[in-house]
Design a protein around this motif. Sequence first.
Motif, PDB file in Angstrom:
ATOM      1  N   TRP A 102       7.224  -1.616   6.445  1.00  0.00           N
ATOM      2  CA  TRP A 102       7.326  -3.254   5.886  1.00  0.00           C
ATOM      3  C   TRP A 102       5.875  -2.515   4.976  1.00  0.00           C
ATOM      4  N   TYR A 103       5.042  -1.475   5.450  1.00  0.00           N
ATOM      5  CA  TYR A 103       3.460  -0.973   5.144  1.00  0.00           C
ATOM      6  C   TYR A 103       4.250  -1.161   3.817  1.00  0.00           C
ATOM      7  N   SER A 104       4.992   0.289   3.264  1.00  0.00           N
ATOM      8  CA  SER A 104       5.524   1.057   1.839  1.00  0.00           C
ATOM      9  C   SER A 104       5.257  -0.636   1.098  1.00  0.00           C
ATOM     10  N   VAL A 105       7.192  -1.447   1.437  1.00  0.00           N
ATOM     11  CA  VAL A 105       6.734  -2.203   0.489  1.00  0.00           C
ATOM     12  C   VAL A 105       5.726  -3.118   0.719  1.00  0.00           C
ATOM     13  N   GLY A 106       4.869  -3.464   1.243  1.00  0.00           N
ATOM     14  CA  GLY A 106       3.523  -4.145   1.500  1.00  0.00           C
ATOM     15  C   GLY A 106       2.463  -3.564   0.208  1.00  0.00           C
ATOM     16  N   LYS A 107       2.279  -2.123   0.447  1.00  0.00           N
ATOM     17  CA  LYS A 107       1.639  -1.831  -0.585  1.00  0.00           C
ATOM     18  C   LYS A 107       2.276  -2.354  -2.020  1.00  0.00           C
ATOM     19  N   ILE A 108       3.339  -1.760  -2.439  1.00  0.00           N
ATOM     20  CA  ILE A 108       3.967  -1.839  -3.625  1.00  0.00           C
ATOM     21  C   ILE A 108       3.811  -3.893  -3.983  1.00  0.00           C
ATOM     22  N   VAL A 109       4.065  -4.361  -3.253  1.00  0.00           N
ATOM     23  CA  VAL A 109       3.928  -6.265  -3.320  1.00  0.00           C
ATOM     24  C   VAL A 109       2.190  -5.890  -3.914  1.00  0.00           C
ATOM     25  N   ASP A 110       0.898  -5.335  -3.697  1.00  0.00           N
ATOM     26  CA  ASP A 110       0.007  -5.522  -3.302  1.00  0.00           C
ATOM     27  C   ASP A 110      -0.465  -4.964  -4.773  1.00  0.00           C
ATOM     28  N   ASP A 111       0.018  -3.776  -4.962  1.00  0.00           N
ATOM     29  CA  ASP A 111      -0.553  -3.728  -6.701  1.00  0.00           C
ATOM     30  C   ASP A 111       0.085  -4.140  -7.184  1.00  0.00           C
ATOM     31  N   GLU A 112       1.481  -4.747  -7.513  1.00  0.00           N
ATOM     32  CA  GLU A 112       2.165  -5.627  -8.478  1.00  0.00           C
ATOM     33  C   GLU A 112       1.139  -6.734  -8.395  1.00  0.00           C
ATOM     34  N   SER A 113       1.335  -7.230  -7.038  1.00  0.00           N
ATOM     35  CA  SER A 113       0.580  -8.357  -7.292  1.00  0.00           C
ATOM     36  C   SER A 113      -1.282  -8.451  -7.593  1.00  0.00           C
TER      37      SER A 113
END
Length: 136
Positions: free
Chosen positions: A19-30
Amino acid sequence: MSGDDHDESYRERLKSALWYSVGKIVDDESLSLQVNVTPQFIGALTELVYAQAENVAKDLESFAHHANRSTVNTDDVLLLARRNEGLGQVLETFIDNAREEREKEDVKVGPARGKAKATAKDKGKAPAKGGVKKRT
């Protein structure tokens, strides 16, 4: 703590890390796409990624078991990617590059890896193959 409790605890820690890793990737992309993302989206995407990873792991284990092996190898990964032509090509290129690098390292180190080189005094005195000195 029983085995099931330990497995569940491990699974929850793994999901938290995912969840943490997906969240960081999604935050960067968003941020780069200038869009807003909800925490519910990140949670749903995390569950999707986790379920996919479980399916991939089961398939890889099945392929290895079918080949009478207990260890998954690159052949299993390539077999898994057989229906995705683009992914298969990327994986084959990666594997070929890794093999070439390993061969380069083997050439640099040489076949007598970890063995001391014979000195001039030792030449002629070294035992023949099998550890027995030849008679002259």
